[in-house]
Design an enzyme around this catalytic site. Structure first.
Site, PDB file in Angstrom:
ATOM      1  N   GLY A   1       1.318  -1.125  -0.093  1.00 52.14           N
ATOM      2  CA  GLY A   1      -0.212   0.239  -0.166  1.00 52.14           C
ATOM      3  C   GLY A   1       1.231   1.263  -0.019  1.00 52.14           C
TER       4      GLY A   1
ATOM      5  N   ASP B   1      -5.133   2.090   9.844  1.00 55.34           N
ATOM      6  CA  ASP B   1      -6.853   1.597  10.756  1.00 55.34           C
ATOM      7  C   ASP B   1      -6.448   1.185  12.158  1.00 55.34           C
ATOM      8  OD1 ASP B   1      -9.147   1.157   9.233  1.00 55.34           O
ATOM      9  OD2 ASP B   1      -8.728  -0.822   8.881  1.00 55.34           O
ATOM     10  N   THR B   2      -6.646  -0.183  12.172  1.00 54.86           N
ATOM     11  CA  THR B   2      -6.915  -0.905  13.025  1.00 54.86           C
ATOM     12  C   THR B   2      -5.347  -0.626  14.314  1.00 54.86           C
ATOM     13  OG1 THR B   2      -6.819  -3.071  13.162  1.00 54.86           O
ATOM     14  CG2 THR B   2      -8.508  -2.528  12.857  1.00 54.86           C
ATOM     15  N   GLY B   3      -4.374  -0.485  13.529  1.00 56.89           N
ATOM     16  CA  GLY B   3      -3.320  -0.456  13.981  1.00 56.89           C
ATOM     17  C   GLY B   3      -3.099  -1.793  13.847  1.00 56.89           C
TER      18      GLY B   3
ATOM     19  N   THR C   1      -1.791  -3.813  11.887  1.00 58.15           N
ATOM     20  CA  THR C   1       0.254  -4.235  10.959  1.00 58.15           C
ATOM     21  C   THR C   1       1.105  -3.356  11.099  1.00 58.15           C
ATOM     22  OG1 THR C   1      -1.118  -4.490   8.955  1.00 58.15           O
ATOM     23  CG2 THR C   1       0.923  -3.893   8.585  1.00 58.15           C
TER      24      THR C   1
ATOM     25  N   LYS D   1      -6.702   6.910  10.382  1.00 63.33           N
ATOM     26  CA  LYS D   1      -7.935   6.583  10.351  1.00 63.33           C
ATOM     27  C   LYS D   1      -8.696   6.432  12.234  1.00 63.33           C
ATOM     28  CE  LYS D   1      -9.559   4.103   6.274  1.00 63.33           C
ATOM     29  NZ  LYS D   1     -10.665   2.267   6.279  1.00 63.33           N
TER      30      LYS D   1
ATOM     31  N   ASP E   1      -5.432  -0.537  -2.645  1.00 59.44           N
ATOM     32  CA  ASP E   1      -6.678  -1.136  -2.832  1.00 59.44           C
ATOM     33  C   ASP E   1      -7.665  -1.899  -2.205  1.00 59.44           C
ATOM     34  OD1 ASP E   1      -5.207  -3.042  -1.553  1.00 59.44           O
ATOM     35  OD2 ASP E   1      -6.013  -4.242  -2.551  1.00 59.44           O
TER      36      ASP E   1
ATOM     37  N   ARG F   1      -5.117   0.563  -7.200  1.00 50.76           N
ATOM     38  CA  ARG F   1      -3.960   1.125  -6.431  1.00 50.76           C
ATOM     39  C   ARG F   1      -3.246   2.413  -7.649  1.00 50.76           C
ATOM     40  NH1 ARG F   1      -2.110  -2.224  -2.315  1.00 50.76           N
ATOM     41  NH2 ARG F   1      -2.183  -4.924  -3.157  1.00 50.76           N
TER      42      ARG F   1
HETATM   43  P1  IMP Z   1      -4.277  -2.007   9.718  1.00 53.97           P
HETATM   44  O1  IMP Z   1      -3.843  -3.422   9.738  1.00 53.97           O
HETATM   45  O2  IMP Z   1      -6.253  -3.246  10.741  1.00 53.97           O
HETATM   46  O3  IMP Z   1      -4.827  -0.978  10.579  1.00 53.97           O
HETATM   47  O4  IMP Z   1      -4.536  -1.916   8.219  1.00 53.97           O
HETATM   48  C1  IMP Z   1      -3.428  -1.552   8.429  1.00 53.97           C
HETATM   49  C2  IMP Z   1      -3.204  -2.057   6.326  1.00 53.97           C
HETATM   50  O5  IMP Z   1      -5.026  -2.415   5.812  1.00 53.97           O
HETATM   51  C3  IMP Z   1      -3.652  -1.238   5.529  1.00 53.97           C
HETATM   52  O6  IMP Z   1      -2.272  -0.821   5.320  1.00 53.97           O
HETATM   53  C4  IMP Z   1      -4.444  -1.116   4.223  1.00 53.97           C
HETATM   54  O7  IMP Z   1      -3.241  -2.370   3.642  1.00 53.97           O
HETATM   55  C5  IMP Z   1      -5.226  -1.553   4.625  1.00 53.97           C
HETATM   56  N1  IMP Z   1      -6.561  -1.057   4.699  1.00 53.97           N
HETATM   57  C6  IMP Z   1      -6.585  -0.365   5.888  1.00 53.97           C
HETATM   58  N2  IMP Z   1      -7.788   0.282   5.352  1.00 53.97           N
HETATM   59  C7  IMP Z   1      -8.098   0.852   4.101  1.00 53.97           C
HETATM   60  C8  IMP Z   1      -9.049   0.756   3.231  1.00 53.97           C
HETATM   61  O8  IMP Z   1      -9.820   2.536   3.608  1.00 53.97           O
HETATM   62  N3  IMP Z   1      -8.650   0.870   2.000  1.00 53.97           N
HETATM   63  C9  IMP Z   1      -7.741   0.226   1.145  1.00 53.97           C
HETATM   64  N4  IMP Z   1      -6.805  -0.968   2.278  1.00 53.97           N
HETATM   65  C10 IMP Z   1      -6.875  -0.527   4.004  1.00 53.97           C
HETATM   66 MG    MG Z   2      -5.316  -4.116   0.716  1.00 55.47          MG
END
Ligand code: IMP
Ligand code: MG
Length: 172
Positions: free
Chosen positions: A44, A101-103, A105, A129, A157, A163
């Site tokens: 991403g 997003d949730t954190g 990753t 977010k 994506d 992308r």
């Molecule tokens: P997390 O682990 O929930 O913080 O999510 C992180 C990863 O989820 C990001 O690096 C994105 O690859 C994917 N992601 C989270 N939200 C979105 C979105 O709104 N659009 C596309 N990919 C997302």
């Molecule tokens: Mg993705």
């Protein structure tokens, strides 16, 4: 989903302006640090980190982490698979992601490379977010704070689509 469900949220011009500002700010922050290294979180962050890298006014090294947390579509699998570069010891690391997003990753990445290996570790994301956060993460810089909505473009994506868009769009 087809193109008629896309609505531009952040223009290409606004992204480029913000990325250039961040590039200058980060360069100043790292000016006295040894072996500053940008770690781009694939896939991403590939466009964001490439533009940010070119906006730096001081030299940086470059590494990649491949992370995947989304199995398909807009749903997270709840598990993160990571490919971490072996040679990051003693360096001042900037982890660069596209979206936090949730954190989960970023949290998993930090767990996998916590000090004393890197000299310092900071987190940068183009899009944040905060309303969606479930895992505690300190974000040092974010390009834009966005609401709890699914977005695509500029590297991000939906099922490996969109992308290529030069702007960020909501997908509904
Ligand atoms: P997390 O682990 O929930 O913080 O999510 C992180 C990863 O989820 C990001 O690096 C994105 O690859 C994917 N992601 C989270 N939200 C979105 C979105 O709104 N659009 C596309 N990919 C997302
Ligand atoms: Mg993705």
């Amino acid at each position: 989903m087809n193109d008629s469900t896309i609505h531009e949220l952040i223009s290409s011009e606004a992204i480029q302006q913000r990325v250039n500002e961040l590039g200058k700010e980060i360069s100043m922050d790292f000016i006295d640090k040894k072996y500053p290294t940008l770690i781009s979180v694939l896939k991403g962050a590939f466009l964001f980190s490439a533009d940010l890298f070119r906006a730096f006014t001081t030299p940086f090294r470059l590494e990649f982490i491949h992370a995947s947390s989304y199995e398909s579509g807009t749903r997270s699998s709840g598990k993160v698979s990571l490919t971490v570069p072996p040679d990051i010891k003693g360096k001042n690391l900037l982890i660069v992601d596209g979206i936090i997003d949730t954190g989960l990753t970023i949290h998993s990445i930090i767990q996998s490379i916590t000090p004393p290996d890197p000299a310092t570790l900071s987190v940068y994301t183009l899009l944040d977010k905060p309303a969606r956060r479930k895992h505690p993460v300190t974000v040092n810089y974010s390009g834009f704070t966005i609401p709890d909505t699914f977005v695509v473009g500029y590297g991000c994506d939906y099922n490996e689509q969109y992308r290529h868009l030069p702007f960020i769009a909501t997908l509904q």
